[in-house]
Design a protein around this motif. Sequence first.
Motif, PDB file in Angstrom:
ATOM      1  N   HIS A  58      10.922  34.620  62.411  1.00 12.23           N
ATOM      2  CA  HIS A  58      10.304  35.686  61.600  1.00 12.23           C
ATOM      3  C   HIS A  58      10.081  36.952  62.423  1.00 12.23           C
ATOM      4  N   ASP A  77       2.630  32.751  56.854  1.00 10.47           N
ATOM      5  CA  ASP A  77       2.490  31.421  57.454  1.00 10.47           C
ATOM      6  C   ASP A  77       1.109  31.250  58.080  1.00 10.47           C
ATOM      7  N   LYS A 124      -1.513  29.938  55.881  1.00 11.47           N
ATOM      8  CA  LYS A 124      -1.544  28.492  55.613  1.00 11.47           C
ATOM      9  C   LYS A 124      -2.667  27.796  56.383  1.00 11.47           C
ATOM     10  N   HIS A 176       7.305  29.852  49.487  1.00  8.36           N
ATOM     11  CA  HIS A 176       8.221  30.039  50.626  1.00  8.36           C
ATOM     12  C   HIS A 176       9.630  29.489  50.407  1.00  8.36           C
ATOM     13  N   HIS A 197       7.716  38.470  55.394  1.00 12.37           N
ATOM     14  CA  HIS A 197       7.901  37.039  55.676  1.00 12.37           C
ATOM     15  C   HIS A 197       8.936  36.412  54.749  1.00 12.37           C
ATOM     16  N   ASP A 247      12.398  33.984  54.944  1.00 10.87           N
ATOM     17  CA  ASP A 247      12.550  32.637  54.382  1.00 10.87           C
ATOM     18  C   ASP A 247      13.745  32.522  53.429  1.00 10.87           C
ATOM     19  N   HIS A 260      15.660  26.602  52.972  1.00  8.22           N
ATOM     20  CA  HIS A 260      14.607  27.103  52.083  1.00  8.22           C
ATOM     21  C   HIS A 260      15.165  27.437  50.701  1.00  8.22           C
TER      22      HIS A 260
HETATM   23 ZN   LIG Z   1       7.658  30.754  55.113  1.00  6.18          ZN
END
Ligand SMILES: [Zn+2]
Length: 341
Positions: free
Chosen positions: A30, A67, A70, A126, A183, A187, A193
């Motif tokens: 990232h 992230d 999270k 995501h 972000h 992803d 993903h």
């Molecule tokens: Zn992500």
Amino acid sequence: MDRFRGFFIALSLVSAAFPAPAFAWGPDGHHTVGAIADKLIAGSNAATEASAILGGLTLQQAAVWADCAKGVDPTKDYAYTSAGQYPECAIYETPAGEAEMSDFVRRNDTNCARKPTEESCHKQYHYTDVAMQRNRYAAGSTGTRDDDIVAVVAAATHVLNGEPAPLPFSIKDKREALLLLTHYVGDIHQPLHVGAIYLDAQGKPVDPDSTGYDPATDTRGGNQIIIVSANVNYRGQNLHHTWDEIPATMTVSHVDSAWLAQARAVKRSRGALYDWPAIWATETLAQARLAFNGLKFGPKGGTDWTTSLPVSYGSTMSSIKKKQLTKAGARLAQLLHGLWP
Ligand SMILES: [Zn+2]
């Protein structure tokens, strides 16, 4: 299924020796995407706008925020409980920064059509799980959702364009939208993903759009596929994680003029900005097909399947990762140029 936590469970079963957290692309990937975009927009109107919105944060720094969020725990009144665990999140670990992450998660925890077994809504933003048999991303096919990675990139773009976020997303302002966008554009270029392989109990691929979706065939983006033998250093890891990591040669310090020239050569997608994420997902899906190419899977045991990687898999992965990081950085810059010409 919590991909984030699922990774740690899988990891603890096989070894305590792996250092990296399960951040999609990993923080290194990232950061690289953000760094490429920072350099591509430098000196432009887009750079001025982005910096003003982000209060001086670079895109490289912003790219890990979704992230880091999270680390907010809904069961602890949305407190941020990961302080000190992830160095890349340290810049957000201030009282104001933690309050900002907490507020985002509070609004994006149960806002989606979430089944009891599913993880917090914002964690589902995501990714999408399009069956690798499909040749394009099409809303409504198995694994797609109205809150998936394609939808959220478009939603963040709407907010940055001064429009409200489409439901079910709650994106409160342009700052939050840009933190998220930096972000998610990363992803949406990570093959696992977007493209998913669905496996039966014997480890044979199935097509959920033909046979009907059976949760027992869902590999959770490859998090439930464990590498049991390989001539490369991936033994014991889950397949998803091997795709999140990037080689040391692709970290930020390697974003040089040659790499930027490749990024500048990435063609601008056609159509409206809001149509771009689906176009990008279709391209990423083709890369996912390459990621699954030649892999054989063992029968399901417990929640997991096994696979062993071909000898050449490491170099295949590296070239795909380089290409995808380049596209992600280039497209993040193109999107920002599109918003603020
Ligand atoms: Zn992500």
